[in-house]
Motif scaffolding. Sequence first.
Motif, PDB file in Angstrom:
ATOM      1  N   LEU B  26    -100.868  42.758 -64.628  1.00 15.44           N
ATOM      2  CA  LEU B  26    -100.242  42.565 -63.319  1.00 15.44           C
ATOM      3  C   LEU B  26    -100.489  41.141 -62.835  1.00 15.44           C
ATOM      4  N   HIS B  27     -99.791  40.777 -61.760  1.00 14.28           N
ATOM      5  CA  HIS B  27    -100.005  39.474 -61.138  1.00 14.28           C
ATOM      6  C   HIS B  27    -100.818  39.652 -59.851  1.00 14.28           C
ATOM      7  N   PRO B  29    -103.277  37.027 -56.818  1.00 21.66           N
ATOM      8  CA  PRO B  29    -103.779  35.691 -56.498  1.00 21.66           C
ATOM      9  C   PRO B  29    -105.264  35.503 -56.810  1.00 21.66           C
ATOM     10  N   ASP B  30    -106.055  36.578 -56.742  1.00 22.00           N
ATOM     11  CA  ASP B  30    -107.486  36.438 -56.987  1.00 22.00           C
ATOM     12  C   ASP B  30    -108.065  37.779 -57.433  1.00 22.00           C
ATOM     13  N   GLU B  32    -110.215  40.029 -56.131  1.00 24.71           N
ATOM     14  CA  GLU B  32    -110.222  41.199 -55.245  1.00 24.71           C
ATOM     15  C   GLU B  32    -108.824  41.823 -55.160  1.00 24.71           C
ATOM     16  N   MET B  33    -107.802  40.958 -55.027  1.00 29.37           N
ATOM     17  CA  MET B  33    -106.444  41.494 -54.962  1.00 29.37           C
ATOM     18  C   MET B  33    -106.027  42.083 -56.309  1.00 29.37           C
ATOM     19  N   LEU B  35    -107.961  43.664 -58.322  1.00 26.76           N
ATOM     20  CA  LEU B  35    -108.579  44.990 -58.386  1.00 26.76           C
ATOM     21  C   LEU B  35    -107.784  45.994 -57.541  1.00 26.76           C
ATOM     22  N   GLN B  36    -107.380  45.556 -56.354  1.00 24.71           N
ATOM     23  CA  GLN B  36    -106.601  46.448 -55.492  1.00 24.71           C
ATOM     24  C   GLN B  36    -105.234  46.773 -56.092  1.00 24.71           C
ATOM     25  N   ASN B  37    -104.590  45.730 -56.635  1.00 26.81           N
ATOM     26  CA  ASN B  37    -103.286  45.980 -57.259  1.00 26.81           C
ATOM     27  C   ASN B  37    -103.425  46.922 -58.451  1.00 26.81           C
ATOM     28  N   ARG B  39    -105.621  49.214 -58.817  1.00 25.69           N
ATOM     29  CA  ARG B  39    -105.820  50.558 -58.269  1.00 25.69           C
ATOM     30  C   ARG B  39    -104.469  51.165 -57.897  1.00 25.69           C
ATOM     31  N   ASP B  40    -103.610  50.355 -57.268  1.00 21.40           N
ATOM     32  CA  ASP B  40    -102.320  50.883 -56.819  1.00 21.40           C
ATOM     33  C   ASP B  40    -101.336  51.110 -57.959  1.00 21.40           C
TER      34      ASP B  40
END
Lengths: 253, 93
Positions: B26-27, B29-30, B32-33, B35-37, B39-40
């Motif tokens: 996935l793409h 920016p950093d 933490e994001m 990891l969240q992406n 997860r989603d």
Amino acid sequence: MKNTSEHLFEYCLRLGDTPLILGQRLAEWCGHGPILEEDIAMTNISLDCIGQARAFLTYAGEIEGKDRTEDDLAYFRNEREFRNLLITEQPNEDFAQTMLRQFLISAFHKHFYSELMRSADKTLSALAEKSLKEVNYHFRHSSEWLKRFGNGTEESRTRLMNAMDNLWRYTGDMFDMDETDKHLVECKIAADLDKIKTLWNKSVEEVFSEAGIDMPKDVFMMSGSRKGKHTEHLGHILAEMQSLARSFPGASW
Amino acid sequence: MNNEWPLWEVFTQKKSGLPFEHAGSLHAPDKEMALQNARDVYSRRNEATCIWVVETKNIVSSTPEDVGSFFEPSNDKIYRHPNFYKTPGAAFE
């Protein structure tokens, strides 16, 4: 004078309508997200919201005792009968506004559901516990975006501040307490919103400071959701959300 | 100017104790994001109890040209291939 069960019905409508309208708003992003990953994230959050709405509205129907289902309540009530918080019906506008709206509401729900878990009403307490796990993630997701908007580019910051101008005035509505709140707080069923407000302020302030932005001051606060007085946006949302169910009552997939 | 966010590889673990498996990319920016992406995008349906993300550029991979020198020598050394037990992930058993 309303009795406790009438107050509880009213209270459940509020708890159900807020995530219902927010979920409907978020669903408008489906297929239009700025990137694929965020498109999926927003529709995930939307589905979490719709799930919460279903549970609270089903319970509202049981409390009312007139055989109304979650669908009856969602699709066959008019604008003035809706009790969602005003901030939930505000337009998506750009991604910054959608995320700021999400953040302000999730920060509220995070503390609200934590408190509601201690409700003397076992159903509300169980639903709050389940919902809390979801909103904790919504809070984390939207906070991370706020920090990036605030510390990002000139444009991301401007968009965030524009969103603040549009949304902050609807935050007071979250904490208005009327006779239903007061009665149910006395019965140890409802969450005391004065208490939630203090916690909410603290959480919002923490994230704002990491995002390098100030808490807005002296903003005139709109209110009305407790009485079903909405902004002009809700009617349009309902027209879209309810048209199918009203054109083909009882239709199923 | 390159406006694309960096690419990340996502690894998910189904259950504690099981190996992490590559789920996709996935793409973001950093980290933490990312990891969240992850997860989603990759654990919406209960696929994971733990997630790793690593920026794709940090992965060192063998190349197709390496196939000969890296992997073929083990083909003709029959004594390296077990007959009585299974090797996890082996091409033939």
